[in-house]
Design a protein around this motif. Structure first.
Motif, PDB file in Angstrom:
ATOM      1  N   ASN A 297       2.049   3.733  12.615  1.00  0.00           N
ATOM      2  CA  ASN A 297       0.972   4.605  13.133  1.00  0.00           C
ATOM      3  C   ASN A 297      -0.295   4.439  12.317  1.00  0.00           C
ATOM      4  OD1 ASN A 297       2.248   5.873  15.221  1.00  0.00           O
ATOM      5  ND2 ASN A 297       2.898   7.639  14.017  1.00  0.00           N
TER       6      ASN A 297
ATOM      7  N   LYS B  79       5.769   5.737  10.295  1.00  0.00           N
ATOM      8  CA  LYS B  79       4.574   6.319   9.666  1.00  0.00           C
ATOM      9  C   LYS B  79       3.550   5.221   9.385  1.00  0.00           C
ATOM     10  CE  LYS B  79       5.328   9.596   6.390  1.00  0.00           C
ATOM     11  NZ  LYS B  79       5.354  10.211   5.038  1.00  0.00           N
TER      12      LYS B  79
ATOM     13  N   VAL C  10       1.000   5.745  -1.056  1.00  0.00           N
ATOM     14  CA  VAL C  10       0.485   7.002  -1.609  1.00  0.00           C
ATOM     15  C   VAL C  10       1.698   7.762  -2.152  1.00  0.00           C
ATOM     16  CG1 VAL C  10      -0.592   9.219  -1.001  1.00  0.00           C
ATOM     17  CG2 VAL C  10      -1.441   7.088   0.033  1.00  0.00           C
TER      18      VAL C  10
ATOM     19  N   GLY D 116      -4.340   7.770   2.346  1.00  0.00           N
ATOM     20  CA  GLY D 116      -4.087   6.426   2.887  1.00  0.00           C
ATOM     21  C   GLY D 116      -5.294   5.932   3.661  1.00  0.00           C
ATOM     22  N   ASP D 117      -5.838   6.810   4.505  1.00  0.00           N
ATOM     23  CA  ASP D 117      -7.052   6.453   5.257  1.00  0.00           C
ATOM     24  C   ASP D 117      -8.171   6.036   4.314  1.00  0.00           C
ATOM     25  OD1 ASP D 117      -6.035   6.947   7.770  1.00  0.00           O
ATOM     26  OD2 ASP D 117      -6.966   8.919   7.991  1.00  0.00           O
TER      27      ASP D 117
ATOM     28  N   ILE E 136       0.875  -1.182   0.000  1.00  0.00           N
ATOM     29  CA  ILE E 136       0.000   0.000   0.000  1.00  0.00           C
ATOM     30  C   ILE E 136       0.905   1.222   0.000  1.00  0.00           C
ATOM     31  CG2 ILE E 136      -0.301  -0.063   2.531  1.00  0.00           C
ATOM     32  CD1 ILE E 136      -3.184   1.104   1.991  1.00  0.00           C
TER      33      ILE E 136
ATOM     34  N   LYS F 161      -3.794   3.059  13.739  1.00  0.00           N
ATOM     35  CA  LYS F 161      -5.012   3.881  13.639  1.00  0.00           C
ATOM     36  C   LYS F 161      -6.169   3.048  13.094  1.00  0.00           C
ATOM     37  CE  LYS F 161      -6.910   8.013  11.477  1.00  0.00           C
ATOM     38  NZ  LYS F 161      -6.672   9.148  10.571  1.00  0.00           N
TER      39      LYS F 161
ATOM     40  N   GLY G 257      -0.025  12.216   3.819  1.00  0.00           N
ATOM     41  CA  GLY G 257      -0.405  13.055   4.957  1.00  0.00           C
ATOM     42  C   GLY G 257      -1.659  13.878   4.730  1.00  0.00           C
ATOM     43  N   ARG G 258      -2.429  13.518   3.711  1.00  0.00           N
ATOM     44  CA  ARG G 258      -3.655  14.290   3.409  1.00  0.00           C
ATOM     45  C   ARG G 258      -4.915  13.431   3.490  1.00  0.00           C
ATOM     46  NH1 ARG G 258      -2.347  17.688  -2.032  1.00  0.00           N
ATOM     47  NH2 ARG G 258      -0.115  18.004  -1.689  1.00  0.00           N
ATOM     48  N   GLY G 259      -4.798  12.262   4.062  1.00  0.00           N
ATOM     49  CA  GLY G 259      -5.993  11.436   4.249  1.00  0.00           C
ATOM     50  C   GLY G 259      -6.242  10.408   3.161  1.00  0.00           C
TER      51      GLY G 259
ATOM     52  N   ASN H  21       9.460   1.572  10.116  1.00  0.00           N
ATOM     53  CA  ASN H  21       8.504   2.389   9.343  1.00  0.00           C
ATOM     54  C   ASN H  21       7.424   2.956  10.273  1.00  0.00           C
ATOM     55  OD1 ASN H  21       6.902   3.576   7.417  1.00  0.00           O
ATOM     56  ND2 ASN H  21       6.843   1.795   6.047  1.00  0.00           N
TER      57      ASN H  21
END
Ligand SMILES: CC(C)(COP(=O)(O)OP(=O)(O)OC[C@H]1O[C@@H](n2cnc3c(N)ncnc32)[C@H](O)[C@@H]1OP(=O)(O)O)[C@@H](O)C(=O)NCCC(=O)NCCS
Length: 149
Positions: free
Chosen positions: A119, A116, A77, A87-88, A75, A123, A83-85, A114
Motif C-alpha cells: 500500500n 502494508k 520505521v 514513512g511518507d 526502508i 501510494k 502509521g504516523r506519516g 507485505n
C-alpha cells in the motif's frame, strides 16, 4: 507527526546499532548487521539515511544509486512510530533527492504478503512490474516494483 524530525545521511558506522534495533523489530526476517556494514563500507553506490525524532533514530532507508537507476534496498520505521506519516516523509525525501540527481527510475522488491508496504509503495506511485519467484530465504515470492521519475 512531530515537527522535531529530520533526515540525515548516515556517515558513522555506529549508527547501525540503532538501525539494527529497528530492523530486528520491524522485520520478521531481519538482515544481519554485517550485511548492512559491508554494504555501507564497500558498495560504491550505496547510501543510507536516518530519520531522527528528538535525537533518536526512528527510521532509515538504504538506496543504491547506479547512474539513472535507483534501487531501494531497505526502508523501515520503528514499529512504535509506524502509521504516523514518517514513512511518507522518508519516501518524499528519497524521491526529491534522486530527482535532483537526475535519476530516471526507482525499483524495489517487496514480499507479496507485505500488504502494508505494498500500500505504501502504491501510494508513492510504484507499480508492480514483475514477480521474482522464491526470492526470499523462506521461499516467499517478491514483487518487483518500479516508479518512473
Ligand atoms: C512500510 C513502512 C516503511 C511505512 O511507514 P509508516 O511510517 O508506517 O507509513 P506512513 O504512516 O507514512 O503511511 C504511509 C502509507 O503506508 C500505507 N500504510 C501504513 N500503515 C498501513 C497499514 N497498517 N495497513 C495498510 N497500509 C498502511 C498507507 O498507504 C499509508 O498511507 P495513508 O495513511 O495515506 O493511507 C513501515 O510500515 C515499516 O517499517 N514496515 C516494516 C518494514 C517493511 O516492511 N519495510 C518495507 C520492506 S519492502
Amino acid at each position: 507527526m512531530s515537527d522535531n524530525v529530520s533526515i540525515h545521511r548516515v556517515e558513522d558506522v555506529n549508527d547501525f546499532n540503532a538501525i539494527m534495533e529497528i530492523e530486528n523489530r520491524a522485520f520478521l526476517y531481519p538482515y544481519p548487521i554485517d550485511l548492512f556494514i559491508y554494504d555501507f563500507q564497500h558498495h560504491p553506490y550505496s547510501e543510507y539515511y536516518k530519520l531522527i525524532l528528538d535525537n533518536t533514530i526512528i527510521g532509515y532507508f538504504g538506496i543504491w544509486i547506479i547512474f539513472e537507476d535507483v534501487q531501494i534496498t531497505t526502508i523501515a520505521v520503528h514499529p512504535n512510530y509506524q502509521g504516523r506519516g514518517y514513512g511518507d516523509k522518508m519516501m518524499e525525501f528519497l524521491i526529491n533527492y534522486v530527482k535532483e540527481l537526475g535519476c530516471r527510475n526507482i525499483t524495489l522488491e517487496v514480499r507479496v504478503s507485505n500488504i502494508k508496504a505494498l500500500n505504501f509503495y502504491k501510494k508513492h506511485l510504484f507499480e508492480i512490474v514483475g514477480v521474482r519467484r522464491r526470492y526470499y530465504e523462506n521461499g516467499e515470492d517478491a514483487y518487483l516494483m518500479k516508479r518512473d521519475l
